[in-house]
Design a protein around this motif. Structure first.
Motif, PDB file in Angstrom:
ATOM      1  N   HIS A  75       0.756  -1.190  -0.053  1.00 55.78           N
ATOM      2  CA  HIS A  75      -0.029  -0.062  -0.055  1.00 55.78           C
ATOM      3  C   HIS A  75       0.901   1.182   0.092  1.00 55.78           C
ATOM      4  O   HIS A  75       0.388   2.300   0.437  1.00 55.78           O
ATOM      5  CB  HIS A  75      -0.858  -0.085   1.320  1.00 55.78           C
ATOM      6  N   ALA A  76       2.208   1.214  -0.562  1.00 59.78           N
ATOM      7  CA  ALA A  76       2.809   2.323  -0.659  1.00 59.78           C
ATOM      8  C   ALA A  76       2.144   3.308  -1.410  1.00 59.78           C
ATOM      9  O   ALA A  76       1.570   3.110  -2.555  1.00 59.78           O
ATOM     10  CB  ALA A  76       4.381   1.876  -1.152  1.00 59.78           C
ATOM     11  N   HIS A  77       2.148   4.564  -0.968  1.00 66.65           N
ATOM     12  CA  HIS A  77       1.677   5.714  -1.642  1.00 66.65           C
ATOM     13  C   HIS A  77       2.744   6.542  -2.461  1.00 66.65           C
ATOM     14  O   HIS A  77       2.240   7.025  -3.793  1.00 66.65           O
ATOM     15  CB  HIS A  77       0.979   6.584  -0.584  1.00 66.65           C
ATOM     16  N   ARG A  78       3.764   6.985  -1.770  1.00 64.35           N
ATOM     17  CA  ARG A  78       4.842   7.596  -2.633  1.00 64.35           C
ATOM     18  C   ARG A  78       6.018   7.252  -2.490  1.00 64.35           C
ATOM     19  O   ARG A  78       6.701   6.410  -1.794  1.00 64.35           O
ATOM     20  CB  ARG A  78       4.926   8.923  -1.505  1.00 64.35           C
ATOM     21  N   VAL A  79       6.371   7.184  -4.112  1.00 64.54           N
ATOM     22  CA  VAL A  79       7.686   6.282  -4.644  1.00 64.54           C
ATOM     23  C   VAL A  79       8.496   7.378  -5.170  1.00 64.54           C
ATOM     24  O   VAL A  79       7.828   8.099  -5.896  1.00 64.54           O
ATOM     25  CB  VAL A  79       7.245   5.106  -5.477  1.00 64.54           C
ATOM     26  N   LEU A  80       9.514   7.240  -5.002  1.00 65.57           N
ATOM     27  CA  LEU A  80      10.919   8.020  -5.652  1.00 65.57           C
ATOM     28  C   LEU A  80      11.863   6.985  -6.316  1.00 65.57           C
ATOM     29  O   LEU A  80      12.168   5.755  -5.693  1.00 65.57           O
ATOM     30  CB  LEU A  80      11.751   8.626  -4.407  1.00 65.57           C
ATOM     31  N   ILE A 102       4.779   8.990  -8.367  1.00 65.26           N
ATOM     32  CA  ILE A 102       5.989   8.764  -8.510  1.00 65.26           C
ATOM     33  C   ILE A 102       6.901   9.726  -9.005  1.00 65.26           C
ATOM     34  O   ILE A 102       6.612  10.361  -9.927  1.00 65.26           O
ATOM     35  CB  ILE A 102       6.339   7.380  -9.652  1.00 65.26           C
ATOM     36  N   ASP A 103       8.075  10.178  -8.027  1.00 66.75           N
ATOM     37  CA  ASP A 103       9.020  11.154  -8.670  1.00 66.75           C
ATOM     38  C   ASP A 103      10.099  10.349  -9.020  1.00 66.75           C
ATOM     39  O   ASP A 103      10.786   9.515  -8.436  1.00 66.75           O
ATOM     40  CB  ASP A 103       9.416  11.872  -7.444  1.00 66.75           C
ATOM     41  N   LEU A 104      10.119  10.550 -10.290  1.00 68.81           N
ATOM     42  CA  LEU A 104      11.574   9.942 -11.164  1.00 68.81           C
ATOM     43  C   LEU A 104      12.361  11.001 -11.476  1.00 68.81           C
ATOM     44  O   LEU A 104      12.292  12.032 -12.158  1.00 68.81           O
ATOM     45  CB  LEU A 104      10.893   9.231 -12.625  1.00 68.81           C
ATOM     46  N   PRO A 129      -0.146  10.078 -15.794  1.00 66.19           N
ATOM     47  CA  PRO A 129      -0.242  11.175 -14.856  1.00 66.19           C
ATOM     48  C   PRO A 129       0.513  11.117 -13.627  1.00 66.19           C
ATOM     49  O   PRO A 129       0.610  12.088 -12.929  1.00 66.19           O
ATOM     50  CB  PRO A 129      -1.714  11.579 -14.917  1.00 66.19           C
ATOM     51  N   ARG A 130       0.610   9.711 -13.122  1.00 67.91           N
ATOM     52  CA  ARG A 130       1.109   9.616 -11.781  1.00 67.91           C
ATOM     53  C   ARG A 130       2.657   9.801 -11.749  1.00 67.91           C
ATOM     54  O   ARG A 130       3.136   9.828 -10.683  1.00 67.91           O
ATOM     55  CB  ARG A 130       0.608   8.314 -11.267  1.00 67.91           C
ATOM     56  N   VAL A 131       3.241   9.816 -12.830  1.00 61.44           N
ATOM     57  CA  VAL A 131       4.691   9.698 -12.678  1.00 61.44           C
ATOM     58  C   VAL A 131       5.383  11.406 -13.284  1.00 61.44           C
ATOM     59  O   VAL A 131       4.571  12.023 -13.992  1.00 61.44           O
ATOM     60  CB  VAL A 131       5.266   9.025 -14.077  1.00 61.44           C
ATOM     61  N   LYS A 132       5.741  11.891 -12.237  1.00 65.68           N
ATOM     62  CA  LYS A 132       6.408  13.336 -12.587  1.00 65.68           C
ATOM     63  C   LYS A 132       8.025  13.175 -12.701  1.00 65.68           C
ATOM     64  O   LYS A 132       8.634  12.656 -11.711  1.00 65.68           O
ATOM     65  CB  LYS A 132       6.200  14.120 -11.191  1.00 65.68           C
ATOM     66  N   CYS A 133       8.549  13.484 -13.837  1.00 63.77           N
ATOM     67  CA  CYS A 133       9.929  13.291 -14.086  1.00 63.77           C
ATOM     68  C   CYS A 133      10.494  14.641 -13.627  1.00 63.77           C
ATOM     69  O   CYS A 133      10.221  15.816 -13.847  1.00 63.77           O
ATOM     70  CB  CYS A 133       9.929  12.997 -15.626  1.00 63.77           C
ATOM     71  N   HIS A 134      11.708  14.388 -12.858  1.00 64.42           N
ATOM     72  CA  HIS A 134      12.667  15.706 -12.647  1.00 64.42           C
ATOM     73  C   HIS A 134      13.794  15.336 -13.242  1.00 64.42           C
ATOM     74  O   HIS A 134      14.610  14.379 -13.016  1.00 64.42           O
ATOM     75  CB  HIS A 134      12.976  15.638 -11.043  1.00 64.42           C
ATOM     76  N   PHE A 135      14.538  16.149 -14.357  1.00 62.63           N
ATOM     77  CA  PHE A 135      15.684  15.760 -14.888  1.00 62.63           C
ATOM     78  C   PHE A 135      16.773  16.739 -14.235  1.00 62.63           C
ATOM     79  O   PHE A 135      17.044  17.624 -14.510  1.00 62.63           O
ATOM     80  CB  PHE A 135      15.485  16.034 -16.515  1.00 62.63           C
ATOM     81  N   GLU A 136      17.180  15.835 -13.197  1.00 62.76           N
ATOM     82  CA  GLU A 136      18.223  16.720 -12.339  1.00 62.76           C
ATOM     83  C   GLU A 136      19.268  15.658 -11.562  1.00 62.76           C
ATOM     84  O   GLU A 136      18.824  14.202 -11.737  1.00 62.76           O
ATOM     85  CB  GLU A 136      17.641  17.615 -11.328  1.00 62.76           C
ATOM     86  N   ASP A 137      20.172  15.902 -10.854  1.00 65.42           N
ATOM     87  CA  ASP A 137      21.127  15.247 -10.198  1.00 65.42           C
ATOM     88  C   ASP A 137      20.315  14.499  -8.751  1.00 65.42           C
ATOM     89  O   ASP A 137      19.991  15.328  -7.965  1.00 65.42           O
ATOM     90  CB  ASP A 137      22.377  15.827  -9.910  1.00 65.42           C
ATOM     91  N   GLY A 138      20.147  13.264  -8.720  1.00 63.60           N
ATOM     92  CA  GLY A 138      19.419  12.619  -7.936  1.00 63.60           C
ATOM     93  C   GLY A 138      20.288  12.781  -6.530  1.00 63.60           C
ATOM     94  O   GLY A 138      19.534  12.822  -5.420  1.00 63.60           O
ATOM     95  N   LEU A 139      21.351  13.088  -6.485  1.00 61.18           N
ATOM     96  CA  LEU A 139      22.439  13.122  -5.107  1.00 61.18           C
ATOM     97  C   LEU A 139      21.845  14.463  -4.645  1.00 61.18           C
ATOM     98  O   LEU A 139      21.690  14.808  -3.336  1.00 61.18           O
ATOM     99  CB  LEU A 139      23.808  13.178  -5.699  1.00 61.18           C
ATOM    100  N   LYS A 140      21.509  15.579  -5.618  1.00 61.81           N
ATOM    101  CA  LYS A 140      21.328  16.819  -4.943  1.00 61.81           C
ATOM    102  C   LYS A 140      19.888  16.858  -4.560  1.00 61.81           C
ATOM    103  O   LYS A 140      19.217  17.271  -3.751  1.00 61.81           O
ATOM    104  CB  LYS A 140      21.339  17.979  -6.223  1.00 61.81           C
ATOM    105  N   TYR A 141      18.953  16.333  -5.369  1.00 62.08           N
ATOM    106  CA  TYR A 141      17.473  16.230  -5.196  1.00 62.08           C
ATOM    107  C   TYR A 141      17.006  15.584  -3.785  1.00 62.08           C
ATOM    108  O   TYR A 141      16.437  16.380  -3.016  1.00 62.08           O
ATOM    109  CB  TYR A 141      16.877  15.225  -6.234  1.00 62.08           C
ATOM    110  N   ILE A 142      17.916  14.409  -3.475  1.00 58.13           N
ATOM    111  CA  ILE A 142      17.481  13.859  -2.211  1.00 58.13           C
ATOM    112  C   ILE A 142      17.830  14.515  -1.176  1.00 58.13           C
ATOM    113  O   ILE A 142      17.096  14.379   0.161  1.00 58.13           O
ATOM    114  CB  ILE A 142      18.036  12.437  -2.283  1.00 58.13           C
ATOM    115  N   ARG A 143      18.717  15.571  -1.034  1.00 53.96           N
ATOM    116  CA  ARG A 143      19.017  16.335   0.055  1.00 53.96           C
ATOM    117  C   ARG A 143      17.761  17.209   0.827  1.00 53.96           C
ATOM    118  O   ARG A 143      17.741  17.446   1.934  1.00 53.96           O
ATOM    119  CB  ARG A 143      20.098  17.424  -0.213  1.00 53.96           C
ATOM    120  N   HIS A 144      16.893  17.433  -0.117  1.00 52.65           N
ATOM    121  CA  HIS A 144      15.726  18.422   0.305  1.00 52.65           C
ATOM    122  C   HIS A 144      14.545  17.652   1.042  1.00 52.65           C
ATOM    123  O   HIS A 144      13.611  18.272   1.319  1.00 52.65           O
ATOM    124  CB  HIS A 144      15.235  19.048  -0.855  1.00 52.65           C
TER     125      HIS A 144
END
Lengths: 283, 283
Positions: A75-80, A102-104, A129-144
């Motif tokens: 029953h996971a809701h939020r997936v990265l 899903i944040d990708l 529509p449930r997938v949101k693509c972020h084209f950036e560095d995962g190492l930086k993204y995850i810090r926030h």
């Protein structure tokens, strides 16, 4: 004409696939991207000359990196998803209706674009529509993020080139922080067989083992990856990958798989003795 | 100079190993025999150009074809090996002190002689006093026995060329007859992945399934075999391969293995769904 794609699995071992046609060749800021058409494996994505996926056997990798943790968290809701620009991992996660978003996060938009055009088998998911693509560095993204995700899937390339940061202690620590209290992180974990892959595997495992209270390794047969014996890491704050799997709930979802099944789930964590030995060396 | 050994896993897939030196090339009445020296895999035996074993990964195949049945029959006395002229299977069986005698029936004495000279890692076992080598056709040998063996291991080449007869209904029926009432037959069972291998696997399984009341398939990661995903057949008159394994007795023997272990034993029978499906098609 004979056209062959060859990957050196080690300096002394080569794996070659007969190619009908090179469909795409591109060079992004980060890497060289090729898409090839083959008779044996269908379409093939390579990055910097390394085989990432083939249409014929990608189901194995993508089912194993997703359904193993999802059977523990049905029953996971939020997936990265970190990496995974080909869309295969997102496709499998989208089969769970309870997943809200899903944040990708993939550093290289050109990979996603090339796959959208030539490998819709995996990349069609990117336009859901449930997938949101972020084209950036995962190492930086995850810090926030803090206490945000139920599941983080690290679907990275190998630990050199653009994927390198996704094998660091800092990154795993930030994944831990970004997960909820019962969160799970799964990652592609290299292979135990050839020495360079096995070293990368040990290095990754050492760092994940130091960052999470529960850290186990599981395996799959992936014919187009070096040695065919590929590993995944299951790291968790709370749940054991076998004891805490929720089979009744998972079976009710009636997700049709081609590689994964509940018996195989448990079997995948039963490692050969030589693999157990090299894993234990760094625990 | 660069010297590479290449095996076509399919007409469209090649696996190549850099060779330091060709140590031996021979031609017997039955097949071409080569022994090559490589940096990545040590010495390599090929028959008619097909890779049979390498010093580096032969432990996986030989442990899995022996210890899986021996954990169900830890007190087996009489063992028959059909094929296995390289000696690797006999070496593993010799680790059980209760085994009184091993009959090894291989059609090609030149293979055994070449391995004795160049691959003592496996072939030293052939000179053990408990091993009796019979260089003759296994298909004919087996006809003369009834209620004789505790365990028959069919360590054959692929089902074409000299190994062909070892995949027939007649052969499996004669194995059944040559086994004692609680006997087990294990065989190398080809691979599920590439179409030609998968077809051979189905054909073998169909025949074994028709000959034995209990017939299961298990798998291992063998890096130098096509697709790396290799199967074995476990056929038995009486014992279930998991429920009837005698772990306490087996553990007491303190046999040190590098691939096999009791957890992996059970896991090896947990097949991917696509493999279960093609197995079920012929049951």
């Amino acid at each position: 004409m004979e056209l062959w794609f060859t990957e050196k699995h080690t300096p002394y071992v080569q794996f070659s696939i007969k190619i009908e046609k090179q469909l795409y060749a591109g060079k992004s800021e980060f890497q060289r991207i090729d898409i090839l058409e083959s008779r044996e494996f269908g379409r093939i994505l390579t990055l910097d000359g390394y085989l990432m996926l083939t249409e014929k056997d990608e189901f194995i990798y993508h089912e194993m990196i997703t359904h193993v943790p999802m059977s523990v968290l049905p029953h996971a809701h939020r997936v990265l998803i970190i990496g995974g620009g080909d869309g295969g991992t997102a496709r499998e996660i989208l089969r769970y209706k309870t997943v809200e978003s899903i944040d990708l996060v993939d550093i290289d938009e050109m990979v996603a674009d090339a796959c959208r055009r030539y490998i819709p088998q995996t990349a069609a998911s990117l336009d859901d529509p449930r997938v949101k693509c972020h084209f950036e560095d995962g190492l930086k993204y995850i810090r926030h993020y803090e206490n945000e995700y139920d599941l983080i899937i690290v679907d990275s390339t190998d630990p050199f080139g653009p994927g390198e940061g996704l094998f660091t202690k800092e990154f795993y620590g930030n994944c831990y922080k970004a997960l909820k209290d019962d969160g799970i992180m799964v990652n592609q974990h290299e292979s135990p067989f050839y020495p360079a892959d096995s070293y990368a595997m040990q290095r990754a495992h050492k760092r994940i083992f130091a960052s999470f209270p529960i850290s186990r390794i599981y395996q799959a047969h992936i014919p187009t990856y070096p040695s065919g014996h590929w590993l995944f890491g299951f790291a968790s704050k709370k749940y054991h990958p076998i004891i805490d799997a929720r089979w009744q709930e998972w079976k009710k979802l009636a997700i049709k798989t081609r590689y994964y099944n509940p018996k195989l789930h448990a079997g995948a964590f039963a490692l050969p003795t030589y693999v157990e030995d090299i894993v234990r060396e760094v625990e």
